[in-house]
Each structure stands twice: as structure tokens, then as C-alpha cells.
Scaffold this motif. Structure first.
Motif, PDB file in Angstrom:
ATOM      1  N   TRP A 181      36.278  47.627  30.591  1.00 55.20           N
ATOM      2  CA  TRP A 181      37.556  46.966  30.865  1.00 55.20           C
ATOM      3  C   TRP A 181      37.395  45.727  31.753  1.00 55.20           C
ATOM      4  O   TRP A 181      38.363  45.061  32.072  1.00 55.20           O
ATOM      5  N   GLY A 182      36.175  45.459  32.182  1.00 61.82           N
ATOM      6  CA  GLY A 182      35.926  44.216  32.904  1.00 61.82           C
ATOM      7  C   GLY A 182      35.562  44.344  34.361  1.00 61.82           C
ATOM      8  O   GLY A 182      35.325  43.327  35.031  1.00 61.82           O
ATOM      9  N   ARG A 226      41.726  44.809  40.283  1.00 59.18           N
ATOM     10  CA  ARG A 226      41.784  43.550  39.528  1.00 59.18           C
ATOM     11  C   ARG A 226      41.548  43.793  38.044  1.00 59.18           C
ATOM     12  O   ARG A 226      42.292  43.296  37.183  1.00 59.18           O
ATOM     13  N   ALA A 280      44.413  43.337  35.170  1.00 60.45           N
ATOM     14  CA  ALA A 280      44.168  42.348  34.117  1.00 60.45           C
ATOM     15  C   ALA A 280      44.285  42.989  32.746  1.00 60.45           C
ATOM     16  O   ALA A 280      44.878  42.418  31.817  1.00 60.45           O
ATOM     17  N   GLN A 281      43.731  44.173  32.605  1.00 65.21           N
ATOM     18  CA  GLN A 281      43.801  44.881  31.327  1.00 65.21           C
ATOM     19  C   GLN A 281      45.245  45.234  30.982  1.00 65.21           C
ATOM     20  O   GLN A 281      45.671  45.121  29.833  1.00 65.21           O
ATOM     21  N   ARG A 301      48.001  43.737  32.057  1.00 68.50           N
ATOM     22  CA  ARG A 301      48.775  42.531  31.752  1.00 68.50           C
ATOM     23  C   ARG A 301      48.416  41.983  30.376  1.00 68.50           C
ATOM     24  O   ARG A 301      49.290  41.538  29.628  1.00 68.50           O
ATOM     25  N   ASP A 302      47.119  42.033  30.052  1.00 63.30           N
ATOM     26  CA  ASP A 302      46.705  41.578  28.725  1.00 63.30           C
ATOM     27  C   ASP A 302      47.348  42.431  27.639  1.00 63.30           C
ATOM     28  O   ASP A 302      47.672  41.942  26.555  1.00 63.30           O
ATOM     29  N   GLY A 303      47.526  43.713  27.936  1.00 66.70           N
ATOM     30  CA  GLY A 303      48.149  44.615  26.978  1.00 66.70           C
ATOM     31  C   GLY A 303      49.657  44.603  27.037  1.00 66.70           C
ATOM     32  O   GLY A 303      50.318  45.350  26.317  1.00 66.70           O
ATOM     33  N   ARG A 304      50.198  43.786  27.938  1.00 67.18           N
ATOM     34  CA  ARG A 304      51.646  43.640  28.110  1.00 67.18           C
ATOM     35  C   ARG A 304      52.342  44.981  28.354  1.00 67.18           C
ATOM     36  O   ARG A 304      53.382  45.275  27.762  1.00 67.18           O
TER      37      ARG A 304
END
Length: 538
Positions: free
Chosen positions: A105-106, A144, A148-149, A151-154
Motif C-alpha cells: 500500500w506504499g 500517511r 493516501a490509499q 483517499r485514492d480509493g475515495r
């Protein structure tokens, strides 16, 4: 209180820490409509302040001879006889897969010179198995990556809304929440499942490593919904919080245990070692042992802090390995390369909470709990260092699988039939009075006289107030948590883990190798009751 708006979802997650965000991401992946609620800004929870790391034994990237079984054994030892062995095994065994996915997931963890993940050792661990990020900023990196994951997935997120009360169906199942926005405007979130991931209760005390949002909200909400709590007497005080003066209040900077893992030692005001002869692991003993030893030494020397000597690390080495700690020290004029760091214990982690299984299920249908708000059986009487992020990652994911299974099996209630039950008012003690009282009588050293005096202060100073603002919700939750903590701390006439009784200094396994469950009676007052199997919630 009449709600002015409504929304609906399949799952409402309360909290944006590691457990809540992990659950939200998994829920979305399973096709559930998920809504995440937080009473502050996104990312204002406890996760970002976790410095040390994640305790995990990764395949191919672990110390020679280390195993998952050794990690389990260290956890059980730290828990001082009150861990649920099956829960410990399940959560620790789930760590490698959870961390591997987090990296996908980063999340970026620090690497050693061999290209593998760098590892450190912390108190209570018998091996170097704590992976970290940004030197001493692991929680910030984990948060973080998860945000981020999300938000990217809304994933839908509702910030600046505090959860006040659970909605209940006629059968008693949870079917959503009443929430308040920053202006006190009420709204209703209807959902057949609610996951509490609200963190701990550090704001019970004057000095804590916890942020302002750690006010026991989830514990109070769960109790009013009919859930059971246990082990609230076990509040872990971190041994090394930066000492910034006798008047320090609220969140104080943490000096991660990993500094001792890199060879730093504790000294008293006379320059004598604090931990020599106290425990076989000396400065890397479990946190309850170190905190108690520091407190005894401060009492003996008439001081209010000790020192952590890390001067064996040169300035650049310390700054690069522990940038967060270095900055906090610099802010008070301390250079760790030449000056011992002034430290003292402060409230850090609640080992108890809402009784839940390793799958997050509580005694109330539709209500789940994960992370620090939950009593999963992992921590027992004292948390092993860096097991908290691990717990959030593993149990957050397991809880969503349980929710999906319960939903598919038709076990959850109908949120359309859920309503508010009872009065939206609760007993509240003024926060400054509560914090001073708890810090004086219910911190590391407790006795029957002090606990009784604290209970009397709370009883005398509480007033019933409507839960119409975030502050009133928080203060009511802290008051309830304090009342329960004082009651169970008085009941447990022994010293075990984080619970240190100066009038009962020994551990009594014959009587007290068990938890003390608490729920609310018909009048909404906490009472202690016995239950054969705490972990056997539906």
C-alpha cells in the motif's frame, strides 16, 4: 435531541488510526459501503505519534534464531499472566502478512546496509524484530500510507464529527450512530455495523504521550450500548517521556524505547544507573518494570525526573536515527550528543478496553471494536513494545471479514428500525479536577486510601450534563472511564503488570489471574460482575 440529517452505509468506522483505516480499506475491497468518522481532522489520532515501530518476524528478514513463537512468548511474558494465549498467537501470526500488505500500500520502512529492513530491539523483546520508518516516525509513515490509499480509493470520510450514542434496534442490535458536528448540530448515520477504532484514554492524566483526542469516547459509547469492558486498571506508563518542566500538561514528546534499544541507559540525578540489578534485561526490561523503577528512584532522590544517557551515539548518528526525538530535545535546549535527556514516566497506552474477540466482535450484535479501544486479549496486564500498530493492522482486517460474514449470514440488525434509547445526558467531572485527581492517586503507585479519596472527589464533583458538544461527550467519557478504573484498581488487591499497588506489592495468581469485567446496570451506573469466559463474546 432531534437529528437534522441522516446518511446510511453498510459499515461506519469511528476513528482514523491504523485499525480504522485498515478496516475501511478492506471493507471497500469487499464491496461494502463504508463511512469513516473522526471527531477531529483526518490523521489526528494516536497512530501518527507511534515512534518505535511494528514488532513482526518477517520471513527472510528476521534475526537469526527469531521466530513467531518467540514473539508470542515475549508477548505473554510482558502480559503478566492476563493475555489470552489464543488471541496472542492469532494476532502475532498475522503480523507478517499484514506488514507485507502495508508495504504494498506504499508504506516505506527503513533499510539496513544489507538492503533488508532495518530492525531494532525494544523493552521486553528477546530479539531485534521491530521494523521502523523515518528513524522514529513509524506511526506517521503508516498513517500517511493508509490515508493516501483511502483517499485514492475515495472512501467517504466525515471529519469534525464526534460519535455520541449508538442507535439500537428493538432486539438490542446496533444500527448506527448519533453524531454531532463542530457546532453541535446532530445527525444520524444508519448502518447495520459500527466498528469502534477510537483509541485510548491518555487524557485521564495530566501528562501523557497521547494527543488531545484520546478521551475514552469509544469505551463510554460501547458501555451505553450494552457492551462489556475489562482491564481498565492496566494503564501503561511509558518510562521515557521528555521532561519539559514540573508544570507540563497534556501531550508530552515521547522518547522512543528504541533509544534504549540502541544502547542508551537510565541514570538518576546522582549519575547512578537506575536499572542495574532490577531486571535481567536491565534498561530493556518491560515497560511496567522500568516505569516502576524510575518512580521508585525519583521518590528516593526527591526528584521529578531521571536522565536517559545516549551520549555514546555521536550527534549525527542520533539525529539521523531519531530525528523526531532530536527535534524535541533541541526545542528545550538539550543536545543528546553531549547531554543526558531528562525523562519521566507518563500515561501512554490502555491495555484494556471493550471486550472483543480477535475478529472485533463484542457482546452487542452489530458493534465491533479494534485497536487500543478494544480488549482483544493481546496485551494482558502490560503491552509489549510496538505490538500496538501490529494489533491495529491485523484486527482491523479481521474485523471487516467478520462483519462481512455476519452480514451475509443475516445476523445483523435492520438499521431502519434503529432508534436512540435513553437520555442523552451523563455525569461529568471538570477535566482539570479529574486529571489532577487521577494523576495523584491512580497513576503508577496506588493504594486503597488514595483510590478511595479519588473516588470521593469524583463523586462530589460530578454533575449531569446533556451531551450536546464534543467537549461534553469527551468529559463524560473520561468521567466514566475514571470511575471504572478506580473501582477495578481498588478491587484488584495485588500488583501485576501496569497495576502497581503499594499496599499489595506481590502478585497473587491464585486469586487475580483473571480479568474484572464491567458493564452498566439498568440505571446506567458501572458495576463489576464475574464471567467465566471473557473472550467468548458473540
Amino acid at each position: 435531541m432531534k437529528p437534522r440529517w441522516e446518511a446510511d452505509a453498510d459499515l461506519v468506522v469511528v476513528g482514523t488510526g491504523v485499525a480504522g483505516l485498515t478496516a475501511a480499506l478492506d471493507a471497500q475491497a469487499l464491496g461494502l459501503r463504508v463511512l469513516v468518522v473522526t471527531k477531529a481532522e483526518l490523521g489526528d489520532g494516536n497512530t501518527r505519534w507511534a515512534q518505535g515501530g511494528v514488532a513482526v518476524v518477517l520471513p527472510g528478514e528476521h534475526e537469526e534464531g527469531d521466530t513467531v513463537d518467540r514473539h508470542v512468548a515475549d508477548t505473554l511474558t510482558a502480559g503478566a499472566g492476563l493475555c489470552d494465549a489464543a488471541a496472542v498467537s492469532a494476532i502475532v501470526s498475522g503480523g507478517p502478512a499484514a506488514v507485507t500488505r502495508l508495504r504494498r500500500w506504499g508504506a516505506v520502512f527503513d533499510q539496513g546496509s544489507d538492503g533488508k529492513l532495518a530492525r531494532t530491539r525494544e523493552g521486553g523483546h528477546t530479539a531485534f524484530r521491530v521494523v521502523h520508518a523515518g528513524g522514529d516516525a513509524t506511526g506517521a509513515e503508516v498513517e500517511r500510507a493508509l490515508l493516501a490509499q483511502a483517499r485514492d480509493g475515495r472512501i467517504a470520510m466525515l471529519d469534525n464529527h464526534v460519535a455520541v450514542e449508538a442507535l439500537r434496534t428493538p432486539s438490542g442490535a446496533v444500527g448506527g450512530l448519533l453524531v454531532l458536528d463542530g457546532n453541535g448540530v446532530p445527525g444520524v448515520l444508519r448502518a447495520p455495523a459500527v466498528l469502534l477504532a477510537t483509541g485510548g484514554l491518555g487524557q485521564l492524566y495530566q501528562a501523557t504521550s497521547n494527543p488531545e483526542v484520546a478521551t475514552a469516547d469509544g469505551i463510554a459509547l460501547a458501555l451505553r450500548a450494552g457492551a462489556v469492558v475489562a482491564d481498565l486498571e492496566f494503564v501503561q506508563f511509558h518510562p521515557t517521556v521528555l521532561y519539559t518542566g514540573s508544570g507540563a500538561r497534556g501531550r508530552c514528546p515521547l522518547v522512543t524505547e528504541a533509544v534504549r534499544g540502541e544502547g542508551a541507559v537510565l541514570l538518576d540525578a546522582n549519575g547512578s544507573r537506575v536499572m542495574l540489578g532490577v531486571h535481567p534485561l536491565a534498561d530493556l526490561a518491560p515497560r511496567d518494570v522500568v516505569s516502576a523503577a524510575i518512580t521508585r528512584r525519583m521518590n528516593e532522590t526527591g526528584t521529578d525526573h531521571v536522565f536517559l544517557d545516549a551520549t555514546h551515539l555521536d550527534g549525527d548518528a542520533f539525529r539521523l536515527r531519531f530525528p523526531t526525538v532530536y527535534s524535541a530535545c533541541a526545542a528545550i535546549g538539550v543536545d543528546p550528543a553531549v547531554d543526558p535527556i531528562p525523562v519521566a514516566p507518563a500515561a501512554h497506552f490502555s491495555c484494556g478496553g471493550v471486550v472483543a474477540t480477535v475478529d472485533g466482535r463484542t457482546a452487542v450484535n452489530g458493534l465491533y471494536a479494534a485497536g487500543e479501544v478494544a480488549r482483544s486479549g493481546l496485551h494482558g496486564a502490560n503491552r509489549l513494545a510496538s505490538n500496538s500498530l501490529l494489533e491495529g493492522l491485523v484486527v482491523g482486517s479481521r474485523a471487516v471479514k467478520a462483519i462481512a460474514a455476519d452480514r451475509a449470514a443475516g445476523r445483523l440488525g435492520d438499521p431502519r428500525k434503529a432508534e436512540l434509547v435513553g437520555s442523552l445526558a451523563a455525569a461529568v467531572t471538570e477535566r482539570d479536577v479529574l486529571q489532577r485527581t487521577m494523576s495523584r492517586h491512580a497513576a503508577i503507585g496506588r493504594n486503597v486510601e488514595g483510590l478511595a479519596a479519588a473516588a470521593a472527589v469524583l463523586e462530589k464533583s460530578t454533575v449531569v450534563r446533556p451531551l450536546g458538544t464534543r467537549e461534553s461527550v469527551e468529559d463524560a467519557a473520561l468521567t466514566m472511564a475514571a470511575e471504572i478504573l478506580l473501582a477495578v484498581a481498588a478491587e484488584r488487591t495485588e500488583s501485576r503488570g501496569c497495576h502497581v499497588r503499594t499496599d499489595y506489592q506481590g502478585r497473587n495468581d491464585a486469586v487475580w489471574q483473571r480479568s474484572i469485567p464491567v458493564r452498566l446496570d439498568a440505571a446506567g451506573r458501572p458495576f463489576l460482575f464475574e464471567r467465566a469466559l471473557l473472550g467468548g463474546v458473540a
